[in-house]
Design a protein around this motif. Structure first.
Motif, PDB file in Angstrom:
ATOM      1  N   ALA A 182     -43.849  59.485  20.442  1.00 55.89           N
ATOM      2  CA  ALA A 182     -45.043  59.334  19.604  1.00 55.89           C
ATOM      3  C   ALA A 182     -45.034  57.990  18.886  1.00 55.89           C
ATOM      4  O   ALA A 182     -46.073  57.324  18.760  1.00 55.89           O
ATOM      5  N   ALA A 183     -43.852  57.579  18.410  1.00 58.35           N
ATOM      6  CA  ALA A 183     -43.758  56.286  17.727  1.00 58.35           C
ATOM      7  C   ALA A 183     -44.047  55.144  18.690  1.00 58.35           C
ATOM      8  O   ALA A 183     -44.736  54.167  18.337  1.00 58.35           O
ATOM      9  N   LEU A 184     -43.529  55.236  19.911  1.00 59.97           N
ATOM     10  CA  LEU A 184     -43.806  54.195  20.903  1.00 59.97           C
ATOM     11  C   LEU A 184     -45.300  54.100  21.194  1.00 59.97           C
ATOM     12  O   LEU A 184     -45.839  52.996  21.385  1.00 59.97           O
ATOM     13  N   ALA A 185     -45.971  55.247  21.212  1.00 59.01           N
ATOM     14  CA  ALA A 185     -47.400  55.265  21.547  1.00 59.01           C
ATOM     15  C   ALA A 185     -48.233  54.499  20.533  1.00 59.01           C
ATOM     16  O   ALA A 185     -49.310  53.981  20.877  1.00 59.01           O
ATOM     17  N   THR A 186     -47.759  54.395  19.290  1.00 59.45           N
ATOM     18  CA  THR A 186     -48.530  53.664  18.280  1.00 59.45           C
ATOM     19  C   THR A 186     -48.573  52.170  18.580  1.00 59.45           C
ATOM     20  O   THR A 186     -49.369  51.434  17.979  1.00 59.45           O
ATOM     21  N   TYR A 187     -47.710  51.708  19.498  1.00 59.43           N
ATOM     22  CA  TYR A 187     -47.691  50.290  19.874  1.00 59.43           C
ATOM     23  C   TYR A 187     -48.360  50.035  21.216  1.00 59.43           C
ATOM     24  O   TYR A 187     -48.269  48.927  21.745  1.00 59.43           O
TER      25      TYR A 187
ATOM     26  N   ASN B 202     -36.548  42.982   8.314  1.00 58.34           N
ATOM     27  CA  ASN B 202     -36.785  42.712   9.731  1.00 58.34           C
ATOM     28  C   ASN B 202     -38.188  43.160  10.102  1.00 58.34           C
ATOM     29  O   ASN B 202     -38.854  43.869   9.348  1.00 58.34           O
ATOM     30  N   PHE B 203     -38.622  42.746  11.288  1.00 56.21           N
ATOM     31  CA  PHE B 203     -39.957  43.093  11.782  1.00 56.21           C
ATOM     32  C   PHE B 203     -39.845  43.722  13.167  1.00 56.21           C
ATOM     33  O   PHE B 203     -40.688  43.515  14.037  1.00 56.21           O
ATOM     34  N   MET B 204     -38.797  44.517  13.374  1.00 58.30           N
ATOM     35  CA  MET B 204     -38.581  45.180  14.657  1.00 58.30           C
ATOM     36  C   MET B 204     -39.403  46.461  14.730  1.00 58.30           C
ATOM     37  O   MET B 204     -39.337  47.279  13.821  1.00 58.30           O
ATOM     38  N   PRO B 205     -40.146  46.658  15.808  1.00 58.31           N
ATOM     39  CA  PRO B 205     -40.916  47.899  15.942  1.00 58.31           C
ATOM     40  C   PRO B 205     -40.028  49.114  16.177  1.00 58.31           C
ATOM     41  O   PRO B 205     -39.091  49.069  16.978  1.00 58.31           O
ATOM     42  N   VAL B 206     -40.290  50.182  15.460  1.00 59.86           N
ATOM     43  CA  VAL B 206     -39.726  51.523  15.659  1.00 59.86           C
ATOM     44  C   VAL B 206     -38.227  51.568  15.391  1.00 59.86           C
ATOM     45  O   VAL B 206     -37.774  52.150  14.402  1.00 59.86           O
ATOM     46  N   LEU B 207     -37.418  51.010  16.285  1.00 59.32           N
ATOM     47  CA  LEU B 207     -35.968  51.013  16.101  1.00 59.32           C
ATOM     48  C   LEU B 207     -35.515  49.646  15.609  1.00 59.32           C
ATOM     49  O   LEU B 207     -35.888  48.620  16.175  1.00 59.32           O
ATOM     50  N   ASP B 208     -34.669  49.636  14.565  1.00 57.85           N
ATOM     51  CA  ASP B 208     -34.224  48.343  14.050  1.00 57.85           C
ATOM     52  C   ASP B 208     -32.808  47.995  14.495  1.00 57.85           C
ATOM     53  O   ASP B 208     -32.231  47.028  14.014  1.00 57.85           O
ATOM     54  N   TRP B 209     -32.273  48.736  15.450  1.00 60.48           N
ATOM     55  CA  TRP B 209     -30.865  48.528  15.829  1.00 60.48           C
ATOM     56  C   TRP B 209     -30.607  49.430  17.014  1.00 60.48           C
ATOM     57  O   TRP B 209     -30.826  50.630  16.933  1.00 60.48           O
TER      58      TRP B 209
ATOM     59  N   LEU C 161     -48.489  41.496  17.517  1.00 62.97           N
ATOM     60  CA  LEU C 161     -47.410  41.729  16.563  1.00 62.97           C
ATOM     61  C   LEU C 161     -47.090  40.442  15.805  1.00 62.97           C
ATOM     62  O   LEU C 161     -46.857  40.467  14.592  1.00 62.97           O
ATOM     63  N   ARG C 162     -47.098  39.312  16.511  1.00 63.77           N
ATOM     64  CA  ARG C 162     -46.871  38.032  15.831  1.00 63.77           C
ATOM     65  C   ARG C 162     -47.962  37.771  14.799  1.00 63.77           C
ATOM     66  O   ARG C 162     -47.683  37.272  13.697  1.00 63.77           O
ATOM     67  N   GLY C 163     -49.174  38.113  15.142  1.00 60.86           N
ATOM     68  CA  GLY C 163     -50.263  37.935  14.187  1.00 60.86           C
ATOM     69  C   GLY C 163     -50.082  38.789  12.952  1.00 60.86           C
ATOM     70  O   GLY C 163     -50.353  38.337  11.827  1.00 60.86           O
TER      71      GLY C 163
ATOM     72  N   ILE D  23     -47.862  48.123   8.785  1.00 58.98           N
ATOM     73  CA  ILE D  23     -47.983  46.670   8.651  1.00 58.98           C
ATOM     74  C   ILE D  23     -47.789  46.014  10.012  1.00 58.98           C
ATOM     75  O   ILE D  23     -48.487  45.067  10.368  1.00 58.98           O
ATOM     76  N   LYS D  24     -46.869  46.551  10.798  1.00 57.08           N
ATOM     77  CA  LYS D  24     -46.578  45.972  12.114  1.00 57.08           C
ATOM     78  C   LYS D  24     -47.675  46.283  13.124  1.00 57.08           C
ATOM     79  O   LYS D  24     -47.993  45.448  13.981  1.00 57.08           O
ATOM     80  N   THR D  25     -48.236  47.476  13.039  1.00 66.54           N
ATOM     81  CA  THR D  25     -49.264  47.868  14.017  1.00 66.54           C
ATOM     82  C   THR D  25     -50.681  47.554  13.563  1.00 66.54           C
ATOM     83  O   THR D  25     -51.618  47.624  14.364  1.00 66.54           O
TER      84      THR D  25
END
Length: 388
Positions: free
Chosen positions: A195-200, A103-110, A208-210, A71-73
């Motif tokens: 790998a997760a970072l690469a998806t962004y 929340n809508f934080m990419p990859v890590l939420d904390w 991301l705001r969109g 949903i985020k990407t």
């Protein structure tokens, strides 16, 4: 206010019987055993409700129904994940649950860099140190483009710190940064994190705001229809990290969230500690400004370093935030709406016997018990002064 307690389900080392003795009456939890993007069925929800009610407590707030990374990407499963989210909201409403923190934080939420930072009184606190994060980013993760995100001065400090760390200390820093929130559904090692970072790579902040706007326009009408109030949690810490955008970090960001889908069902979690981790966020002014759309409150405070980026989790009433004024603003809103706002103490220190028992980082028993007692005392005093 409705006094609640974060509980991570049956695997939580703090039992519901112990929570019952803290003064909390409500539980804040989620179905952590279900994978991100799955539908929360009525059967699963009611089973967890029954477990909580058997202990003499009530499931008051859902924290959280995780937002799938697609949903985020804008990934291939985005549409399906949104449909599943909508159905989960319908099922939660059918079970009487009407506040959902997410929340809508990419990859890590904390993210923290130290989970046991020693305080002057001997307690242990969570800490975020920007130099330590830079050291991890530059020299352990070795992220492409990282050098462009840190100033020469920050890079020099990070290099100096990295050189002082032995192998065990470097491993601890890595594990701490990648730990994420207790109960998180996603867990990473370095390769999976890369790998997760690469998806962004193709998801800058405006995109991301969109995607957040699209999510809100799909979710809020369903929430409004079934009587659920959505309460987005701010980024923690509220700034870009690892090349990832953050889009719920400031008062302007919060306003943009509310404007994207105007509805009482589209609201905020006032996390005093997260918003307060930026010196340019006035959490008292924000609480007053957004009071009518605050559906949940995380009451904790942080003490910012002089660099304006590093911070230590402070005792609940002793950080940079004016917690008395925050609570006063929340109580004024309660009087206006004629209903209680759920709140919980957050990120307690490790105190006393906490040190000899297993606890999730930030979610100790005695540390949060102390925080809840202090916050309840402030609430009572403010109500008396208000003549309530």
């Amino acid at each position: 206010m409705l006094h609640t307690w974060r509980w991570f389900g049956p695997a939580d080392p703090i039992t519901l019987a112990e929570v019952r003795q803290t003064g909390a009456t409500g539980i804040v939890t989620a179905l952590h055993h279900l994978p991100n993007g799955a539908v929360w069925t009525v059967e699963e929800i009611r089973a967890r409700q029954a477990e909580i009610e058997a202990a003499g407590l009530v499931w008051s707030v859902v924290e959280s129904v995780p937002v799938h990374e697609d949903i985020k990407t804008g990934g291939p499963r985005a549409a399906e994940a949104v449909e599943h989210y909508q159905q989960s909201l319908r099922n939660l409403a059918a079970c009487g649950l009407d506040v959902v923190c997410y929340n809508f934080m990419p990859v890590l939420d904390w993210t923290r860099t130290d989970l046991a930072y020693p305080m002057p009184d001997g307690a242990l606190a969570l800490r975020f140190d920007a130099t330590a994060l830079a050291a991890f980013d530059l020299f352990d993760l070795a992220r492409p483009g990282a050098a462009d995100d840190w100033t020469p001065e920050q890079t020099a400090r990070a290099a100096g710190l990295w050189d002082t760390l032995d192998a065990d200390a470097r491993d601890r820093l890595r594990a701490t940064v990648l730990a994420g929130l207790p109960g998180a559904e996603e867990h990473y090692d370095l390769d999976r994190f890369r790998a997760a970072l690469a998806t962004y790579d193709d998801v800058p902040a405006d995109r991301l705001r969109g995607h957040l706007d699209d999510f809100l326009r799909a979710i809020v009408p369903v929430a409004e229809q079934v009587g659920v109030r959505m309460a987005i949690h701010p980024d923690d810490p509220p700034r870009p990290m690892f090349g990832l955008p953050r889009v719920v970090s400031t008062a302007d960001d919060a306003q943009r969230v509310l404007d994207a889908a105007p509805s009482e069902a589209n609201g905020l979690t006032m996390c005093v500690g997260s918003y307060g981790s930026r010196a340019d966020n006035d959490v008292v002014a924000m609480t007053r400004r957004f009071a009518d759309r605050i559906h949940f409150a995380h009451l904790r405070s942080v003490l910012l370093d002089d660099d304006g980026a590093s911070f230590t989790e402070a005792p609940h009433l002793a950080g940079d935030a004016d917690m008395v004024a925050v609570i006063d603003a929340l109580l004024a809103e309660e009087d206006r709406r004629g209903a209680a706002i759920p709140m919980r103490p957050d990120h307690g220190h490790v105190l006393l016997d906490d040190a000899s028992r297993v606890t999730n980082p930030g979610y100790s028993l005695y540390g949060r018990l102390r925080g809840l007692a202090e916050l309840r005392g402030v609430e009572l005093a403010v109500r008396r002064l208000r003549g309530a």
